[in-house]
Scaffold this active site. Structure first.
Site: not given
Length: 298
Positions: A120-122, A222
């Site tokens: 998953i994104d930071a 997103r």
């Protein structure tokens, strides 16, 4: 993940590849990886190749060793574990200069054969599955490819979303100034996300939503939310000027300017729930992190 040079007692004149396999008991894959990437040296710090004979009584091996900053798995089973990742933490180092990532904690707790099952994104917080050995890693990763997980995210979005919506716009690279930015439209990879409104904060004009991704494309939730006019609060890439996105990606965007431009110092997207069946047992796991609820009501 710190770079450590280990001094190891060797067997002089033995082929390096055999020494790694037979004497150090390093599996073939890792032995090839260490040697082919120039991470094993003789006493003069000259790299040794897999087929070389060991010239000295000692060799030096450059390894990455995980360090802990106190983050522990929230659940641990025989073959896998679950971390509840905080925001602003990368799951994987992007270079040798990355000081700390979730992989540090994974290797610290479970050793070098443990690995991430998905990323998953930071800035996305929440649940991440970790395979504790290579066999379980392959099975769990294959399950992701075969879409055998039920995943639910929470997000705070701009504006009021009143009805459930299914977004099936295809996704592809935008192909403009911001290289990582995706766009939704009629071309690209098939993508589908169900969005369910939960709570609306009228004073802040933001809605807490549940996002259920059917596919797992880059930035999918997103992009899909932005495409229907409900950008995720704090998103530094979508729904903002290119110069702000560039500053963010170049790590030159100040906290104050980011807050002014995006509405927050973080991306308000949280991996909240996972459900899957592994070896005949069904696991239903929910995050205990309630920061997103606090932000909604603050």
């Amino acid at each position: 993940m710190p770079f450590t040079l280990k001094k190891i007692k060797a067997i002089k004149d033995k082929k390096l590849s055999l020494f790694l396999l037979q004497d150090l008991k390093i599996n073939h894959r890792n032995a090839q990886r260490y040697a082919s990437r120039g991470r094993i040296f003789d006493e003069s710090m000259t790299a040794i190749k897999p087929g070389d004979l060991i010239p000295d009584e000692y060799i030096y091996m450059a390894v990455f060793e995980g360090v802990s900053r106190g983050l522990r798995p929230i659940l641990e089973f025989e073959e896998f574990a679950i971390f509840d990742k905080p925001t602003h933490l990368m799951v994987h180092p992007i270079s040798k200069n990355t000081e700390y990532s979730l992989l540090d904690e994974i290797r610290f707790h479970f050793g070098e054969n443990a690995n991430l099952i998905h990323r998953i994104d930071a800035e996305t917080s929440g649940l991440v599955i970790v395979g504790k050995n290579k066999k379980s890693e392959k099975i769990l990763k294959d399950m992701f490819e075969e879409k055998k997980y039920y995943k639910s995210y929470l997000a705070l979005v701009d504006g009021k979303l009143e009805k459930e919506v299914v977004i099936d716009s295809k996704l592809e690279k935008e192909g403009k100034n911001i290289g990582v930015r995706m766009k939704a439209g009629d071309t690209g990879k098939e993508s589908c996300t169900t969005i369910k409104p939960m709570i609306y904060n009228e004073e802040k004009n933001i809605t807490l939503v549940e996002a259920l991704p059917v596919t797992g494309r880059q930035h999918q939730i997103r992009v899909h939310l932005y495409s229907i006019g409900h950008r995720i609060v704090g998103d530094p890439i979508y729904g903002i000027h290119d110069d702000i996105a560039e500053e963010y990606l170049n790590k030159t965007l100040s906290k104050d300017r980011r807050f002014d431009e995006t509405g927050s110092s973080r991306l308000w997207l949280h991996a909240n729930y996972l459900e899957f069946t592994f070896k005949g047992i069904t696991y239903k796991i929910k995050s205990k992190n309630n920061e997103i609820i606090k932000e909604l009501n603050s």
